[in-house]
Design a protein around this motif. Structure first.
Motif, PDB file in Angstrom:
ATOM      1  N   ASP A   1       0.832  -1.216   0.000  1.00 55.78           N
ATOM      2  CA  ASP A   1       0.000   0.000   0.000  1.00 55.78           C
ATOM      3  C   ASP A   1       0.862   1.261   0.000  1.00 55.78           C
ATOM      4  O   ASP A   1       0.579   2.213  -0.728  1.00 55.78           O
ATOM      5  CB  ASP A   1      -0.941   0.013   1.211  1.00 55.78           C
ATOM      6  CG  ASP A   1      -2.047  -1.023   1.130  1.00 55.78           C
ATOM      7  OD1 ASP A   1      -2.269  -1.583   0.030  1.00 55.78           O
ATOM      8  OD2 ASP A   1      -2.689  -1.269   2.171  1.00 55.78           O
TER       9      ASP A   1
ATOM     10  N   ALA B   1       2.505   1.496  -3.499  1.00 56.63           N
ATOM     11  CA  ALA B   1       1.542   1.881  -4.526  1.00 56.63           C
ATOM     12  C   ALA B   1       1.177   3.357  -4.425  1.00 56.63           C
ATOM     13  O   ALA B   1       1.079   4.053  -5.446  1.00 56.63           O
ATOM     14  CB  ALA B   1       0.283   1.013  -4.407  1.00 56.63           C
ATOM     15  N   LYS B   2       1.005   3.832  -3.206  1.00 59.83           N
ATOM     16  CA  LYS B   2       0.683   5.259  -3.011  1.00 59.83           C
ATOM     17  C   LYS B   2       1.825   6.142  -3.540  1.00 59.83           C
ATOM     18  O   LYS B   2       1.600   7.145  -4.195  1.00 59.83           O
ATOM     19  CB  LYS B   2       0.416   5.550  -1.536  1.00 59.83           C
ATOM     20  CG  LYS B   2      -0.046   6.954  -1.264  1.00 59.83           C
ATOM     21  CD  LYS B   2      -0.262   7.211   0.228  1.00 59.83           C
ATOM     22  CE  LYS B   2      -1.543   6.551   0.681  1.00 59.83           C
ATOM     23  NZ  LYS B   2      -1.907   6.916   2.076  1.00 59.83           N
TER      24      LYS B   2
ATOM     25  N   ILE C   1       4.094   5.317  -5.869  1.00 63.09           N
ATOM     26  CA  ILE C   1       4.152   5.204  -7.327  1.00 63.09           C
ATOM     27  C   ILE C   1       3.054   6.054  -7.963  1.00 63.09           C
ATOM     28  O   ILE C   1       3.296   6.786  -8.928  1.00 63.09           O
ATOM     29  CB  ILE C   1       4.029   3.742  -7.770  1.00 63.09           C
ATOM     30  CG1 ILE C   1       5.322   2.996  -7.394  1.00 63.09           C
ATOM     31  CG2 ILE C   1       3.761   3.633  -9.263  1.00 63.09           C
ATOM     32  CD1 ILE C   1       5.223   1.490  -7.522  1.00 63.09           C
ATOM     33  N   ASN C   2       1.855   5.975  -7.432  1.00 58.08           N
ATOM     34  CA  ASN C   2       0.735   6.755  -7.998  1.00 58.08           C
ATOM     35  C   ASN C   2       0.941   8.258  -7.844  1.00 58.08           C
ATOM     36  O   ASN C   2       0.463   9.040  -8.656  1.00 58.08           O
ATOM     37  CB  ASN C   2      -0.580   6.328  -7.370  1.00 58.08           C
ATOM     38  CG  ASN C   2      -1.017   4.955  -7.841  1.00 58.08           C
ATOM     39  OD1 ASN C   2      -0.744   4.558  -8.958  1.00 58.08           O
ATOM     40  ND2 ASN C   2      -1.700   4.234  -6.976  1.00 58.08           N
ATOM     41  N   ALA C   3       1.657   8.664  -6.806  1.00 58.03           N
ATOM     42  CA  ALA C   3       1.903  10.093  -6.586  1.00 58.03           C
ATOM     43  C   ALA C   3       3.026  10.620  -7.475  1.00 58.03           C
ATOM     44  O   ALA C   3       3.155  11.824  -7.656  1.00 58.03           O
ATOM     45  CB  ALA C   3       2.261  10.340  -5.122  1.00 58.03           C
ATOM     46  N   ASN C   4       3.833   9.721  -8.014  1.00 57.89           N
ATOM     47  CA  ASN C   4       4.969  10.140  -8.836  1.00 57.89           C
ATOM     48  C   ASN C   4       4.784   9.657 -10.250  1.00 57.89           C
ATOM     49  O   ASN C   4       5.533   9.766 -11.101  1.00 57.89           O
ATOM     50  CB  ASN C   4       6.284   9.611  -8.232  1.00 57.89           C
ATOM     51  CG  ASN C   4       6.614  10.309  -6.938  1.00 57.89           C
ATOM     52  OD1 ASN C   4       6.983  11.465  -6.947  1.00 57.89           O
ATOM     53  ND2 ASN C   4       6.466   9.624  -5.822  1.00 57.89           N
TER      54      ASN C   4
END
Length: 64
Positions: free
Chosen positions: A55, A58-59, A61-64
């Motif tokens: 988690d 993933a957070k 990666i999604n923010a970058n």
């Protein structure tokens, strides 16, 4: 050599090359107070520990 030293080295190289990096060692909040919940044997993650790390990753990666 300690794990913290390896993590610091990875962060240092990533920063030098301007790459996004997440120091999971320092930011996961895994500690002696919650290791019974997140570790299977005090060293290796269990299912809950893997989910937590997934988690967080993933957070990031999604923010970058």
């Amino acid at each position: 050599i300690k794990l913290i030293d390896v993590c610091d080295g990875i962060v240092g190289v990533a920063n030098e090359f301007h790459l996004p990096v997440k120091n999971m060692y320092l930011t996961s909040n895994l500690n002696n107070g919650n290791k019974e919940y997140f570790y299977s044997d005090g060293t290796h993650l269990n299912k809950s520990g893997y989910k937590l790390m997934g988690d967080i990753g993933a957070k990031f990666i999604n923010a970058n």
